[in-house]
Design a protein around this motif. Structure first.
Motif, PDB file in Angstrom:
ATOM      1  N   PRO A  75      -4.918   1.173  -5.229  1.00 27.79           N
ATOM      2  CA  PRO A  75      -5.387   0.184  -4.249  1.00 27.79           C
ATOM      3  C   PRO A  75      -6.836   0.448  -3.867  1.00 27.79           C
ATOM      4  CG  PRO A  75      -3.309   1.194  -3.562  1.00 27.79           C
ATOM      5  CD  PRO A  75      -3.806   1.977  -4.719  1.00 27.79           C
ATOM      6  N   VAL A  76      -7.548  -0.619  -3.549  1.00 26.44           N
ATOM      7  CA  VAL A  76      -8.940  -0.474  -3.101  1.00 26.44           C
ATOM      8  C   VAL A  76      -9.117  -1.192  -1.766  1.00 26.44           C
ATOM      9  CG1 VAL A  76      -9.938  -0.189  -5.396  1.00 26.44           C
ATOM     10  CG2 VAL A  76      -9.606  -2.485  -4.483  1.00 26.44           C
ATOM     11  N   TYR A  77     -10.080  -0.721  -0.975  1.00 30.01           N
ATOM     12  CA  TYR A  77     -10.330  -1.273   0.352  1.00 30.01           C
ATOM     13  C   TYR A  77     -11.824  -1.375   0.597  1.00 30.01           C
ATOM     14  CZ  TYR A  77      -5.482   0.258   1.150  1.00 30.01           C
ATOM     15  OH  TYR A  77      -4.122   0.449   1.055  1.00 30.01           O
ATOM     16  N   THR A  78     -12.211  -2.281   1.484  1.00 29.68           N
ATOM     17  CA  THR A  78     -13.594  -2.364   1.941  1.00 29.68           C
ATOM     18  C   THR A  78     -13.594  -2.734   3.428  1.00 29.68           C
ATOM     19  OG1 THR A  78     -15.783  -3.274   1.466  1.00 29.68           O
ATOM     20  CG2 THR A  78     -13.915  -4.803   1.323  1.00 29.68           C
TER      21      THR A  78
ATOM     22  N   PHE B 127      -8.281  -4.452   9.863  1.00 27.36           N
ATOM     23  CA  PHE B 127      -8.222  -5.904   9.709  1.00 27.36           C
ATOM     24  C   PHE B 127      -6.873  -6.408  10.205  1.00 27.36           C
ATOM     25  CE2 PHE B 127      -7.001  -9.549   6.950  1.00 27.36           C
ATOM     26  CZ  PHE B 127      -7.889 -10.481   7.469  1.00 27.36           C
ATOM     27  N   ARG B 128      -6.896  -7.066  11.359  1.00 27.08           N
ATOM     28  CA  ARG B 128      -5.702  -7.629  11.964  1.00 27.08           C
ATOM     29  C   ARG B 128      -4.579  -6.595  12.096  1.00 27.08           C
ATOM     30  NH1 ARG B 128      -5.529 -13.516   8.803  1.00 27.08           N
ATOM     31  NH2 ARG B 128      -7.570 -14.229   9.518  1.00 27.08           N
ATOM     32  N   GLY B 129      -4.982  -5.405  12.464  1.00 23.88           N
ATOM     33  CA  GLY B 129      -4.021  -4.335  12.662  1.00 23.88           C
ATOM     34  C   GLY B 129      -3.663  -3.569  11.414  1.00 23.88           C
ATOM     35  N   MET B 130      -4.148  -4.004  10.265  1.00 21.31           N
ATOM     36  CA  MET B 130      -3.899  -3.288   9.008  1.00 21.31           C
ATOM     37  C   MET B 130      -5.086  -2.375   8.732  1.00 21.31           C
ATOM     38  SD  MET B 130      -2.270  -6.361   6.670  1.00 21.31           S
ATOM     39  CE  MET B 130      -3.593  -7.547   7.070  1.00 21.31           C
TER      40      MET B 130
END
Length: 227
Positions: free
Chosen positions: A179-182, A187-190
């Motif tokens: 998984p990748v994130y930026t 973001f909305r609790g995530m």
């Protein structure tokens, strides 16, 4: 530089895939050359005929020997090919390993099949490699060829701004990408996993490898036998 020639009866289908984004930059940098050839240039008559009815009867037309043979003979005079590839549903399944190997070549010719395919004698006499992108049938080999060229072209050193990017793609080392994130971190609790925010490259690398293993196990367990 890698040069790829494509033989097709519908060159218009191949204009857009190579005129934008990474493939465009690869050609502008002089790292990749893509030449699309209209097979009808080598047609057997003034009407542009390149196909005919199949012997034995049956539905569908077959691409004729003469135009294909003449095209290949003429193109080979310019420079010999490391592989002459025919896009066909009964070819070898295309995968990342094959893309890696082909990206190391110098000159490739790809024949885009159409109608019911090409005369078997061309396959026997000229074709050195047959590739399928999946167990389904398309209207022609053009879209499949575009997939192959894109997968190969992005692996050429210097094409991507960060060359390590291709090495961490899915299917390299037979693993799916983690998984990748930026931004934003929340973001909305995530929230982004905390380990990615701690600035420890070694721990991040270990986490990504574990995630890649788990994702491959969950989604493509058939790949795990080679890991």
């Amino acid at each position: 530089m890698l040069r790829i020639d494509l033989l097709t009866v519908l060159p218009e289908l191949l204009e857009s895939p190579f005129a934008h984004s990474i493939m465009k930059r690869a050609q502008e940098k002089g790292l990749l050359e893509v030449r699309v050839h209209q097979l009808r240039k080598w047609a057997v008559n003034k009407y542009g005929m390149v196909d005919d009815y199949q012997y034995g009867g049956g539905a569908g037309m077959v691409m004729m020997c003469e135009p294909l043979a003449n095209a290949i003979d003429e193109l080979q005079k310019d420079q010999p090919y490391d592989a002459i590839i025919y896009m066909t549903p009964d070819g070898q399944r295309f995968d990342q390993r094959m893309a890696n190997q082909l990206s190391l070549k110098g000159n490739l010719l790809i024949i885009c099949g159409h109608y019911k395919g090409i005369d078997e004698r061309i396959r026997q006499q000229y074709v050195t490699m047959e590739i399928s992108i999946g167990d389904y049938v398309l209207s022609g080999g053009e879209l499949a060829a575009a997939v192959v060229v894109d997968a190969i072209g992005r692996l050429i050193p210097g094409v991507l701004n960060d060359e390590t990017s291709a090495l961490t793609d899915s299917f390299q080392d037979n693993l799916l990408a983690p998984p990748v994130y930026t931004r934003p971190a929340d973001f909305r609790g995530m929230k982004v996993p905390e380990i990615l925010l701690q600035g420890d490259p070694k721990k991040v690398e270990e986490w990504r490898y574990e995630q890649a293993l788990q994702r491959t196990k969950d989604r493509r367990p058939d790949l795990m036998s080679d890991v």
